[in-house]
Structure formats: C-alpha cells, structure tokens
Design an enzyme around this catalytic site. Structure first.
Site, PDB file in Angstrom:
ATOM      1  N   GLU A 164     -25.558 -24.933  59.202  1.00 32.15           N
ATOM      2  CA  GLU A 164     -25.941 -23.794  58.371  1.00 32.15           C
ATOM      3  C   GLU A 164     -25.825 -24.221  56.909  1.00 32.15           C
ATOM      4  O   GLU A 164     -24.787 -24.720  56.479  1.00 32.15           O
ATOM      5  CB  GLU A 164     -25.025 -22.601  58.683  1.00 32.15           C
ATOM      6  N   ARG A 165     -26.904 -24.028  56.173  1.00 26.88           N
ATOM      7  CA  ARG A 165     -26.944 -24.420  54.749  1.00 26.88           C
ATOM      8  C   ARG A 165     -26.679 -25.909  54.565  1.00 26.88           C
ATOM      9  O   ARG A 165     -26.058 -26.318  53.575  1.00 26.88           O
ATOM     10  CB  ARG A 165     -25.953 -23.610  53.914  1.00 26.88           C
ATOM     11  N   GLU A 291     -20.948  -9.884  57.600  1.00 24.92           N
ATOM     12  CA  GLU A 291     -22.307 -10.253  58.010  1.00 24.92           C
ATOM     13  C   GLU A 291     -22.462 -10.217  59.533  1.00 24.92           C
ATOM     14  O   GLU A 291     -22.857 -11.199  60.156  1.00 24.92           O
ATOM     15  CB  GLU A 291     -22.682 -11.634  57.448  1.00 24.92           C
ATOM     16  N   ARG A 324     -11.030 -15.225  55.819  1.00 22.26           N
ATOM     17  CA  ARG A 324     -11.965 -15.202  54.691  1.00 22.26           C
ATOM     18  C   ARG A 324     -12.151 -13.803  54.116  1.00 22.26           C
ATOM     19  O   ARG A 324     -12.163 -12.819  54.855  1.00 22.26           O
ATOM     20  CB  ARG A 324     -13.325 -15.773  55.117  1.00 22.26           C
ATOM     21  N   ARG A 341     -22.078  -4.724  45.500  1.00 20.48           N
ATOM     22  CA  ARG A 341     -21.522  -5.733  46.394  1.00 20.48           C
ATOM     23  C   ARG A 341     -20.384  -6.516  45.740  1.00 20.48           C
ATOM     24  O   ARG A 341     -19.452  -6.953  46.417  1.00 20.48           O
ATOM     25  CB  ARG A 341     -22.658  -6.671  46.818  1.00 20.48           C
ATOM     26  N   LYS A 365     -13.995 -16.738  48.025  1.00 18.20           N
ATOM     27  CA  LYS A 365     -15.061 -17.458  47.316  1.00 18.20           C
ATOM     28  C   LYS A 365     -14.816 -17.379  45.810  1.00 18.20           C
ATOM     29  O   LYS A 365     -14.290 -16.372  45.323  1.00 18.20           O
ATOM     30  CB  LYS A 365     -16.427 -16.870  47.652  1.00 18.20           C
ATOM     31  N   ASP A 370     -21.752 -14.660  45.776  1.00 16.53           N
ATOM     32  CA  ASP A 370     -21.949 -15.667  46.812  1.00 16.53           C
ATOM     33  C   ASP A 370     -22.488 -16.969  46.229  1.00 16.53           C
ATOM     34  O   ASP A 370     -23.669 -17.286  46.390  1.00 16.53           O
ATOM     35  CB  ASP A 370     -22.925 -15.119  47.860  1.00 16.53           C
ATOM     36  N   GLU A 392     -12.305 -20.924  47.689  1.00 18.48           N
ATOM     37  CA  GLU A 392     -13.428 -21.489  48.455  1.00 18.48           C
ATOM     38  C   GLU A 392     -14.568 -21.844  47.502  1.00 18.48           C
ATOM     39  O   GLU A 392     -15.147 -20.974  46.853  1.00 18.48           O
ATOM     40  CB  GLU A 392     -13.917 -20.486  49.519  1.00 18.48           C
ATOM     41  N   GLU A 398     -26.408 -24.654  48.389  1.00 19.59           N
ATOM     42  CA  GLU A 398     -27.257 -23.576  48.896  1.00 19.59           C
ATOM     43  C   GLU A 398     -28.076 -22.901  47.793  1.00 19.59           C
ATOM     44  O   GLU A 398     -29.287 -22.757  47.908  1.00 19.59           O
ATOM     45  CB  GLU A 398     -26.395 -22.541  49.621  1.00 19.59           C
ATOM     46  N   GLU A 516     -29.268 -24.252  35.636  1.00 21.43           N
ATOM     47  CA  GLU A 516     -29.096 -22.838  35.267  1.00 21.43           C
ATOM     48  C   GLU A 516     -30.208 -22.380  34.321  1.00 21.43           C
ATOM     49  O   GLU A 516     -30.729 -21.275  34.444  1.00 21.43           O
ATOM     50  CB  GLU A 516     -27.728 -22.655  34.593  1.00 21.43           C
ATOM     51  N   TRP A 546     -29.353  -6.075  51.470  1.00 20.46           N
ATOM     52  CA  TRP A 546     -28.335  -7.060  51.067  1.00 20.46           C
ATOM     53  C   TRP A 546     -28.094  -7.011  49.547  1.00 20.46           C
ATOM     54  O   TRP A 546     -27.139  -7.568  49.062  1.00 20.46           O
ATOM     55  CB  TRP A 546     -28.763  -8.486  51.441  1.00 20.46           C
TER      56      TRP A 546
END
Ligand code: BDP
Length: 684
Positions: A164-165, A291, A324, A341, A365, A370, A392, A398, A516, A546
């Site tokens: 994943e990713r 999720e 987490r 969020r 995180k 995210d 984290e 990603e 950026e 989301w």
C-alpha cells in the site's frame, strides 16, 4: 545491481594519510565473545575494513599485534570492563556505545564496546561510517547513544506482495499469500536498517485484511518466526499489525468486545502462541476504528479499552501495543463547515490521556491531516501529558511525489521535531516529547512508513534512499542537521569528492520546498487525484465525504480554523502556539491557508497578493525543477554513467509533472478569480 548496496557499498579510500591512520589498529581485531549479534558486528567490521582499507584483519582472542581493535560488551567481557571507567559504562545506556583509545607502554587498543551486543553493533557501524566519510579518528572517540528508544519502520506490505502506497516494486517479505523463503534480500535489508540504528520493524500493513489476519496463526507463524530470526541477528525486533476483529475472524467468537472475558482469554492464548514461536516478539501495531477498520467503537468501548486489553496480555512477555491515532470520520458531510477532519485525532484521544496502560504507545502522524507536503504539527504533541507517544513519519512519498519527484523529507521532519509545543513552557520541543524526556515516559520513539520494495535499488528512484537514511539518522539523533545528514549520505553512497557532495546536497536540501512551490500552496494540501494521490486535481477531494479541504470560492481560499470564527482547531494547541495561528498577520505564511480563509487580493509579507503568489510560486517551481536537472547534468563524468542516466531520467519526468501541476493550479485559480498574472505569463 545499481544502487543495491545503498550507503554500505565500500570502496577503497583514496586518502593515503587517513588510510595509514586507520590501518594502525585495523590489522588485528580481538573478539572473545560469541553470539549472533556479536558475529554480525564482527562480520560488518571485517567487511568494512576490507572494503575501505583493502586489508584483511586477523581475528583473534588474544592480540597478535601491538596496536589492535578490541570489540565486545563490557557487561560480558572482563578485559573490556577493566579498560573502561564506571561513568563511561553507565552513560552508554542499553543501546549506546563507546569508542576510545586505551594506550599502555606496550599497546595501543582501540575499543569499540557497548553494554549490550546491540550497542556494540551500532558502535561498529559508527566506526565504519567515520572511516567511510573520511573523518579523523579522534572525532569519533566518545560515547553515543540513541535519543529515541523505539526506532521502528512500518511496512504497509500485503501478503499478496503488493505494498500500500509503495513506489518501489513489490514486497520483499511476502508474495502470493506466502512469506518469501529466500532470505538474502531480507538479511541485506536488516543490515541496512541496523547500520542506522533501527531496532524494530512491523512487517505487514496497518490495514489488516483477510489473509493478513492469519499471520498470527500456526499457518504463518513458523514463517514469520524465520523473518524474526533474520532481523534478530541485526538487533531488530519484529512486530505485527493485527486485526482487532481477530477473535471473530480467526477464533469464531461472536464478538471482539475488549471487555468480554472470552475475547480477553482468546488474545491471551494467541499471544502466548506467538511468543512460543518468537520469544522476543515486539508487539502489535493497531489501526482500529479508522477508515473502516474494526475496533472497540462497535461495542461502545473506547480506544483505551481496546489497547489496554491487548497490553495486559502482552505485558508478561515484555511486548507493547502501538495504537495509532489516525482516527477520523471518513464519512463526514462536506456541506457542514463546522466539521473539520484536522480536529479528529485530538478529539478522540485527548479525553483518554492517562487512561492507557504502561505498555501502550500512541502512534501519532506528524500532522493533523495525512502526510501532506506541509501541515502544522499534530495537536496531540503538546496536548497529551500522561501517555507514551510515538511520532509517525511517512518515508514513502505518497503525497510528495511518489518517488517520481525528488523530495527529500529530512528538512520537513526537522522542522516538525524542532517545533515548540509550549507544553511545559518555552522550549518544549516535539523531539523532546517523542524521546520521552519531557513527560518521563516509559516507552516512546519514532516510526517511519518505509519507502522500500523489491526493486534492485530498493526505493525506485535511487535518490529516495536518502529519505530512508535520513529517517534512520534522525530517529537515532534528531539533533543532527539536515546538512550533516545529506553530506554523510552522499559521501557514503557516492563519493567523498567535494563537488559531488555539494551538488547532490544542494539538490536534496532544496527539493522539498521546490515540490511544495509547484503543488498545493501555503499549507492547504490535498489538491491531488483521489485514491492514488498522484498529480494535480484541485477539487478532487473537495466535495467529498473524506474532505473538505480547501474551500476555494470566487473571493478566497483556505479553511478558517481559528477559535473565534472557524472550526476551532487552533484552540487545540497550547495558548502560546494558538495565539500565533489565530491571526492571519502572525500566522506563519507557509501555513496561512491551513488556518485562514484568505481573499485572493490579500497582501503577503513579500508584497505580492495571494493570487500573484500562487502564480509566481508555480512558475518558479517549474524553473527550479529545471534547475535541479541542470545541477545534476553538471555531474556528468563524476558519477557512474548508469546512475547519471537514471537520475537524469527521473528529473526529466519531474519537470513534466511540475508543468502539469503549474498549469492545472494556475488555470484553476485564474478561472475562479478572473485575475490576470501581473507578468502576463501564459495561463490556460
Ligand atoms: C493514508 C493512506 C492509506 C493508509 C492510511 C493510514 O492513503 O493508504 O492506510 O493513511 O495511515 O495516508 O492508515
């Protein structure tokens, strides 16, 4: 193959003065202890000396020369013990080491010693690093120990071999729903990790689906135990991500309620079974109620109930639970502007501060969203006071170009680690919270989501190896500067030639801000294609459950997160931090749109209007991407041809992607606002 050895490919130094200095002690290595990790250390030492100095040291129990290297653990080895001072021995701690010279009339002994064999292994790698980077020996005499206790990599690897990713091929651990049997590559990986002082690894994805759930059954545990054996030789403990609903899916129980006796008993037995295969098993990493993953919420229990239940069963085995905090509602209503969020992790976990067992760590995180290219620091750092915390970071790129763009993340991680939370007044830096010192935590540390796969060079884009290296070095010592890390990495990986070092360092050091500048502006993030997250799509997540993320309209853009008029997110920080963010005038400009909804004609400190800034930074970002390539071209003939072409190819790709970003973003805002670029450049 090209890039396979990363920073551990040793070539003979071309500095005869230094060679002479090192060789004096390197002809004879004394080793009197015998264990797997000591043997690893010895092999590494021999290997490094052979590669860098082109000699084959004599290994013996008693010295056969007047000057020699003596390696071992002073806790087990009386000779070493006698050569060291009590204070020195105390200071090294469990995983630190000491390198020093002991001279008598007859002998000159260069000592590399740790209290534990892990400490010794790190000492050996540090010694090799010094030689490889052509450091004078006296510079490395002294004691070193890791700042962070837990230095762990998270692999988002699935049993079918997908990652994943992942942007560097397939899993090195799993394939076709089996654990890979061939061990060479995994051993080489363990070696790379140990060379940076990594001491833990989670081998499977945090999203634990059907097959992965079975990793903790007898069908897989013997194979997982083999991986644990490989990692153990390098001082690395193995951890697993688990499915919170395992008692139902594997045990056939009707519930996974953490307060249910049957469930608790099931986990207790399960954990005993795991330890029967892996006696030094590290523990569990858990993504719960996040999720769509199962968790304690189903049973009206909270995260502490869930984590503590597992922690109690692990405690007797000295295992830990890493729980987490990436918990938010991924089915929120974008029409409701008070929903944010960014607030979710804090809202979920702050009320539980102090309610977690001693062997539970919350893994947070770095930012509240995210892993965007720019985010403020998570409010949980500086919020939580009675809970073990793990930072984290995401090493895999990603949202930062997926190893197709050059984006060296160390400068970003440094800013985060150096952030002042004011939790205990001024100078309560994030790095002092995650190393456990501010709140005197029993456990704490840093985790990174790995960026490696089975591609020959591990990371796809070879320069992305620098992210893995930088993560490891910062986890060991967050006080290292970005400049020190890049210089070290280039010297070790490519060359001690100062031009090569300077140019590649400049490229790496500037790359994050370049990325950026042509992607989403001023902290707003998210303008990516949904699902795969590559390439620009300004409204991709905007009217979505989301989201919502940028709230651009014809007058302005950004999310008002102040307490006075916005979502109130800023109020989650300590007062001193909050005050800085509340007002657009004092808010650090790179985060302006994260905290404020700003009109396009608002004047920034530079004197540019917001809209003109967006245009300028996107035009400039592309120029800088072109400049990255030109810098690299200047190294023609100074690095190997295959490498030269590989990097050139990636940088050419990056230029094209950056143009796409520039044009999509600039056009979007031109159409939204109807305001022309002052310089009349082409916008579509
Ligand atoms: C997001 C990723 C998703 C992960 C999730 C997580 O897009 O693949 O599962 O984070 O960290 O960034 O759990």
């Amino acid at each position: 193959a090209l890039g396979y050895n990363c920073w551990l490919g040793y070539h003979k130094l071309d500095n005869s003065r230094l060679i002479k200095e090192y060789v004096k002690w390197c002809k004879n290595i004394i080793r009197s202890e015998d264990s797997d990790v000591i043997n690893t250390a010895l092999d590494e030492l021999k290997n490094g000396i052979h590669g860098l100095l082109d000699i084959n040291p004599i290994i013996s129990v008693e010295p056969v020369m007047k000057a020699y290297l003596s390696i071992g653990t002073f806790s087990e080895n009386d000779t070493l013990d006698a050569l060291l001072e009590t204070e020195e021995k105390e200071e090294t701690g469990e995983e630190g080491f000491i390198i020093k010279l002991a001279e008598t009339d007859e002998e000159s002994i260069l000592i590399i010693a740790g209290k534990t064999e892990k400490g010794l292994l790190y000492g050996v790698f540090s010694f090799i690093r010094a030689i490889q980077t052509q450091n004078n020996l006296e510079n490395i005499f002294g004691i070193e120990k890791p700042a962070n206790q837990l230095r762990i990599l998270n692999h988002w690897d699935n049993l079918d071999g997908s990652i994943e990713r992942g942007y560097a091929g397939k899993s090195i651990f799993f394939n076709n729903n089996k654990v890979i049997r061939k061990s060479d590559r995994i051993r080489d990986y363990a070696r790379l990790l140990a060379s940076m002082g990594i001491n833990g690894t989670v081998i499977n994805n945090v999203n634990v689906l059907k097959f992965e759930t079975r990793l903790i059954t007898s069908a897989y545990l013997p194979d997982v135990a083999r991986l644990a054996d490989l990692f153990r030789e390098y001082g690395i403990r193995l951890y697993l991500s688990i499915n919170f609903a395992s008692p139902m899916e594997l045990g056939g129980l009707p519930t996974a309620d953490p307060l249910d006796e049957g469930v608790r008993e099931w986990w207790k037995k399960k954990i005993e079974e795991i330890y029967s295969y892996i006696p030094d098993f590290g523990g569990f990493l858990v993504k719960a109620d996040s999720e769509n993953r199962p968790g304690p919420f189903t049973y009206n229990r909270n995260h502490a109930d869930g984590a503590n239940m597992l922690a109690k069963a692990l405690k007797g085995h000295s295992g830990i639970v890493i729980w987490r905090c990436f918990v938010y509602n991924c089915m929120q209503d974008w029409r409701d502007y008070s929903v944010d969020r960014a607030k979710a992790a804090y809202d979920n976990f702050m009320p539980l501060d102090g309610k977690f067992d001693e062997n539970v760590l919350l893994q947070i995180k770095n930012g509240p969203m995210d892993f965007q290219v720019r985010e403020p620091v998570s409010t949980l750092f500086g919020g939580l006071r009675e809970t073990n915390q793990v930072m984290e970071f995401q090493i895999t790129q990603e949202y930062t170009g997926q190893q197709k763009h050059l984006c060296w993340l160390v400068p970003m991680w440094k800013e985060i680690l150096d952030f002042d939370t004011y939790a205990k007044g001024k100078n309560t830096f994030v790095k002092r919270i995650v190393n456990g010192s501010v709140f005197e935590n029993k456990y704490s540390g840093i985790a990174g989501v790995a960026n490696i796969g089975d591609e020959a060079n591990w990371t796809g884009f070879q320069l992305a190896q620098a992210n893995l290296y930088g993560f490891g070095r910062l986890a060991w010592n967050p006080d290292l500067t970005s400049e020190q890390i890049t210089e070290e990495w280039v010297r070790r990986t490519y060359s001690n030639n100062s031009e090569v070092v300077n140019i590649i360092s400049e490229m790496l050091l500037s790359s994050w801000k370049i990325y950026e500048s042509y992607t989403s502006p001023l902290g707003i993030g998210w303008m990516v294609n949904p699902n795969h997250h590559f390439g620009p799509n300004v409204d991709g997540y905007e009217y979505d459950k989301w989201g919502t993320y940028h709230r651009a309209d014809l007058r302005g853009i950004g999310v008002d997160r102040t307490s006075a008029s916005g979502t109130g997110y800023a109020g989650q920080y300590n007062k001193e931090v909050e005050e800085g963010y509340q007002d657009a005038g004092t808010c650090p400009e790179e985060l302006l749109l994260f905290f404020h909804h700003i009109p396009y004609n608002y004047k920034l400190k530079s004197g540019e209007t917001l809209i003109q800034y967006i245009y300028n930074s996107h035009f400039k970002g592309v120029e800088q991407a072109i400049d990255l390539k030109n810098k690299w071209l200047s190294l023609k003939g100074m690095v190997g041809e295959e490498l030269f072409n590989h990097v050139k190819g990636r940088l050419e790709g990056q230029i094209e992607y950056s143009k796409e970003w520039r044009d999509v973003i600039n056009t979007y805002f031109f159409r939204k606002t109807g305001i022309d670029d002052e310089q009349g450049r082409k916008i579509y």
